[in-house]
Design a protein around this motif. Structure first.
Motif, PDB file in Angstrom:
ATOM      1  N   ARG A  11      36.748  43.616 -34.051  1.00  0.00           N
ATOM      2  CA  ARG A  11      37.816  44.588 -34.260  1.00  0.00           C
ATOM      3  C   ARG A  11      37.834  45.077 -35.712  1.00  0.00           C
ATOM      4  N   ALA A  12      37.641  44.152 -36.654  1.00  0.00           N
ATOM      5  CA  ALA A  12      37.641  44.538 -38.066  1.00  0.00           C
ATOM      6  C   ALA A  12      36.528  45.536 -38.351  1.00  0.00           C
ATOM      7  N   TYR A  13      35.371  45.344 -37.713  1.00  0.00           N
ATOM      8  CA  TYR A  13      34.258  46.271 -37.951  1.00  0.00           C
ATOM      9  C   TYR A  13      34.552  47.628 -37.342  1.00  0.00           C
ATOM     10  N   GLN A  14      35.121  47.642 -36.149  1.00  0.00           N
ATOM     11  CA  GLN A  14      35.505  48.917 -35.539  1.00  0.00           C
ATOM     12  C   GLN A  14      36.465  49.687 -36.442  1.00  0.00           C
ATOM     13  N   LYS A  15      37.453  48.980 -36.962  1.00  0.00           N
ATOM     14  CA  LYS A  15      38.446  49.623 -37.824  1.00  0.00           C
ATOM     15  C   LYS A  15      37.809  50.165 -39.099  1.00  0.00           C
ATOM     16  N   GLU A  16      36.839  49.412 -39.646  1.00  0.00           N
ATOM     17  CA  GLU A  16      36.203  49.857 -40.881  1.00  0.00           C
ATOM     18  C   GLU A  16      35.353  51.103 -40.660  1.00  0.00           C
ATOM     19  N   ILE A  17      34.616  51.160 -39.547  1.00  0.00           N
ATOM     20  CA  ILE A  17      33.839  52.358 -39.234  1.00  0.00           C
ATOM     21  C   ILE A  17      34.756  53.562 -39.106  1.00  0.00           C
ATOM     22  N   LEU A  18      35.826  53.402 -38.344  1.00  0.00           N
ATOM     23  CA  LEU A  18      36.756  54.510 -38.140  1.00  0.00           C
ATOM     24  C   LEU A  18      37.424  54.922 -39.443  1.00  0.00           C
ATOM     25  N   ARG A  19      37.849  53.940 -40.234  1.00  0.00           N
ATOM     26  CA  ARG A  19      38.512  54.259 -41.504  1.00  0.00           C
ATOM     27  C   ARG A  19      37.603  55.091 -42.396  1.00  0.00           C
ATOM     28  N   ARG A  20      36.346  54.714 -42.486  1.00  0.00           N
ATOM     29  CA  ARG A  20      35.423  55.450 -43.352  1.00  0.00           C
ATOM     30  C   ARG A  20      35.145  56.847 -42.813  1.00  0.00           C
ATOM     31  N   PHE A  21      35.046  56.965 -41.478  1.00  0.00           N
ATOM     32  CA  PHE A  21      34.816  58.294 -40.914  1.00  0.00           C
ATOM     33  C   PHE A  21      36.005  59.219 -41.178  1.00  0.00           C
ATOM     34  N   VAL A  22      37.204  58.743 -40.922  1.00  0.00           N
ATOM     35  CA  VAL A  22      38.392  59.585 -41.084  1.00  0.00           C
ATOM     36  C   VAL A  22      38.565  59.999 -42.546  1.00  0.00           C
ATOM     37  N   ARG A  23      38.328  59.082 -43.458  1.00  0.00           N
ATOM     38  CA  ARG A  23      38.446  59.414 -44.888  1.00  0.00           C
ATOM     39  C   ARG A  23      37.450  60.508 -45.282  1.00  0.00           C
ATOM     40  N   ALA A  24      36.215  60.385 -44.807  1.00  0.00           N
ATOM     41  CA  ALA A  24      35.194  61.388 -45.140  1.00  0.00           C
ATOM     42  C   ALA A  24      35.511  62.722 -44.487  1.00  0.00           C
ATOM     43  N   ARG A  25      35.907  62.689 -43.210  1.00  0.00           N
ATOM     44  CA  ARG A  25      36.202  63.928 -42.481  1.00  0.00           C
ATOM     45  C   ARG A  25      37.349  64.705 -43.122  1.00  0.00           C
ATOM     46  N   ASP A  26      38.361  63.986 -43.608  1.00  0.00           N
ATOM     47  CA  ASP A  26      39.573  64.633 -44.117  1.00  0.00           C
ATOM     48  C   ASP A  26      39.494  64.992 -45.594  1.00  0.00           C
ATOM     49  N   HIS A  27      38.405  64.621 -46.260  1.00  0.00           N
ATOM     50  CA  HIS A  27      38.255  64.920 -47.689  1.00  0.00           C
ATOM     51  C   HIS A  27      37.404  66.170 -47.858  1.00  0.00           C
ATOM     52  N   ARG A  28      37.715  66.983 -48.834  1.00  0.00           N
ATOM     53  CA  ARG A  28      36.875  68.154 -49.083  1.00  0.00           C
ATOM     54  C   ARG A  28      35.502  67.695 -49.568  1.00  0.00           C
ATOM     55  N   LEU A  29      34.512  68.563 -49.420  1.00  0.00           N
ATOM     56  CA  LEU A  29      33.126  68.190 -49.712  1.00  0.00           C
ATOM     57  C   LEU A  29      32.837  68.376 -51.202  1.00  0.00           C
ATOM     58  N   ASP A  30      33.443  67.535 -52.033  1.00  0.00           N
ATOM     59  CA  ASP A  30      33.149  67.491 -53.458  1.00  0.00           C
ATOM     60  C   ASP A  30      32.383  66.206 -53.746  1.00  0.00           C
ATOM     61  N   PHE A  66      30.434  56.019 -45.128  1.00  0.00           N
ATOM     62  CA  PHE A  66      30.511  55.964 -43.670  1.00  0.00           C
ATOM     63  C   PHE A  66      29.141  55.651 -43.072  1.00  0.00           C
ATOM     64  N   HIS A  67      28.112  56.324 -43.566  1.00  0.00           N
ATOM     65  CA  HIS A  67      26.754  56.084 -43.063  1.00  0.00           C
ATOM     66  C   HIS A  67      26.378  54.618 -43.238  1.00  0.00           C
ATOM     67  N   GLU A  68      26.758  54.024 -44.361  1.00  0.00           N
ATOM     68  CA  GLU A  68      26.460  52.616 -44.620  1.00  0.00           C
ATOM     69  C   GLU A  68      27.108  51.712 -43.568  1.00  0.00           C
ATOM     70  N   SER A  69      28.312  52.053 -43.127  1.00  0.00           N
ATOM     71  CA  SER A  69      29.019  51.181 -42.182  1.00  0.00           C
ATOM     72  C   SER A  69      28.284  51.061 -40.851  1.00  0.00           C
ATOM     73  N   ILE A  70      27.555  52.102 -40.454  1.00  0.00           N
ATOM     74  CA  ILE A  70      26.795  52.035 -39.211  1.00  0.00           C
ATOM     75  C   ILE A  70      25.381  51.512 -39.466  1.00  0.00           C
ATOM     76  N   SER A  71      24.775  51.910 -40.573  1.00  0.00           N
ATOM     77  CA  SER A  71      23.422  51.422 -40.894  1.00  0.00           C
ATOM     78  C   SER A  71      23.401  49.919 -41.128  1.00  0.00           C
ATOM     79  N   SER A  72      24.552  49.339 -41.424  1.00  0.00           N
ATOM     80  CA  SER A  72      24.621  47.897 -41.672  1.00  0.00           C
ATOM     81  C   SER A  72      24.750  47.074 -40.405  1.00  0.00           C
ATOM     82  N   LEU A  73      24.831  47.740 -39.240  1.00  0.00           N
ATOM     83  CA  LEU A  73      24.770  47.033 -37.968  1.00  0.00           C
ATOM     84  C   LEU A  73      23.307  46.710 -37.664  1.00  0.00           C
ATOM     85  N   LEU A  74      23.006  45.458 -37.345  1.00  0.00           N
ATOM     86  CA  LEU A  74      21.625  44.996 -37.295  1.00  0.00           C
ATOM     87  C   LEU A  74      21.308  44.249 -36.015  1.00  0.00           C
TER      88      LEU A  74
END
Length: 362
Positions: free
Chosen positions: A231-250, A260-268
């Motif tokens: 559950r903690a990993y699911q929440k972390e993936i979602l948290r990182r996605f939402v933060r990136a999606r809602d932030h302007r591209l600066d 966000f990419h790291e959170s999924i690439s770290s699944l092994l």
């Protein structure tokens, strides 16, 4: 009611909708996310008449026996730990087995020939592929621009006596547009990354042999994904996605996408999956879309940005990493070689951002 929705989706076994519900449960306090995920539509797979119940039961029992026999005779499959236990008295286990085999096929280089062999064995006992009896994975043929991207997907199988087992297909454009609409996404690369996230949440919910090396959750070792940290990993993936999606591209926004990419690439998986598997090609496609976001950043700001996937000799790339957080891989990998790139190296407006890797120890 949420519990009814969960029960319906559980019965249908709809992959990315199950994933979406899991995301909603993990972040239920976020009203905007709740509303977005509630707007996902439920779709069933095609059903077939039950037929004679006794013949139906016999055909499913033979289906299960054929699957079990094939797994036990395939060394590469049978030596691994399956994510379920066979129950010889319950033929409904063939659905779980079919899904488990599909997940294995996504990370094996022999999957195309295995698929042909398995479908032929089932055809020999009266089961036939049924293209309409399938569940969608959230990618289209245009998303996965490599030859025969769907050739490792197991078809739906049906029997004249009335038995049926749902398979998998790549989603069509209409289904993908609905995902985009539900998540309020307009940029095509953000759309793909959202579906990539949904796919991995689905896999994370089901896989029994996943590990992770995400720095934010566990900095000093490779850890198995278990119920206590799933559950903690699911929440972390979602948290990182939402933060990136809602932030302007600066500068900060592009760094959030790398996080966000790291959170999924770290699944092994251990040992890591080979380069020519479906999952490795899917990961390369995700990096392509992250590169598109770098180009969009440069176009909007006039500042350079690029990412680098770290592979090769560890001695040659360790200067591009946070060396204190690199880890030896517990299983697999060649001595002195990078086994897995957990975090991409990046330069944003000429500021380096270190990557992170697993390497084969001497």
């Amino acid at each position: 009611p949420l519990d009814e929705l969960e029960a319906i989706q559980s019965n249908l076994g709809h992959p990315w909708q199950d994933a979406s519900l899991a995301l909603w449960r993990s972040q239920a306090e976020d009203e905007s996310l709740e509303q977005a995920l509630r707007s996902f539509r439920i779709r069933s797979v095609e059903t077939r008449p039950a037929g004679n119940s006794e013949s139906h039961s016999d055909s499913e029992a033979l289906f299960q026996h054929t699957l079990k026999d094939w797994i036990e005779k395939n060394p590469k499959i049978s030596l691994s730990k399956p994510g379920f236990q066979w129950n010889d008295s319950d033929t409904s286990g063939i659905h779980a087995a079919w899904t488990w085999i599909q997940r294995r096929f996504l990370r094996e280089t022999d999957s195309r020939s295995w698929r042909q062999e398995l479908v032929q064995k089932l055809a020999d006992i009266g089961w036939s592929p049924h293209l309409g009896h399938t569940m969608p994975l959230p990618f289209s043929e245009t998303d996965l621009q490599w030859e025969d991207s769907s050739s490792v997907l197991l078809p739906g199988m049906v029997h004249d006596a009335g038995g049926s087992v749902p398979g998998f297909r790549l989603s069509d454009a209409v289904e993908i547009q609905e995902i985009e609409s539900a998540l309020d996404i307009t940029h095509p690369s953000v759309s793909f990354l959202s579906r990539w996230m949904s796919f991995w949440i689905w896999a994370l919910h089901r896989e029994a042999d996943l590990f992770h090396g995400l720095k934010g959750l566990n900095q000093f070792m490779i850890q198995p994904i278990e119920n206590k940290n799933r559950r903690a990993y699911q929440k972390e993936i979602l948290r990182r996605f939402v933060r990136a999606r809602d932030h302007r591209l600066d500068n900060s926004g592009l760094k959030l996408w790398i996080d966000f990419h790291e959170s999924i690439s770290s699944l092994l998986y251990l040992p890591p999956v080979a380069q020519e598997t479906f999952l490795s090609k899917l990961d390369r496609t995700a990096r392509f879309h992250l590169k598109n976001l770098c180009e969009a950043y440069t176009s909007q700001t006039g500042s350079p940005a690029f990412i680098r996937h770290l592979l090769g000799t560890y001695a040659e790339i360790n200067e591009y990493t946070d060396q204190q957080t690199n880890l030896p891989i517990p299983q697999g990998g060649e001595p002195g070689e990078v086994a897995v790139c957990l975090r991409l190296y990046a330069e944003i407006n000429q500021v380096p951002i270190p990557g992170r890797v697993l390497y084969g120890a001497h």
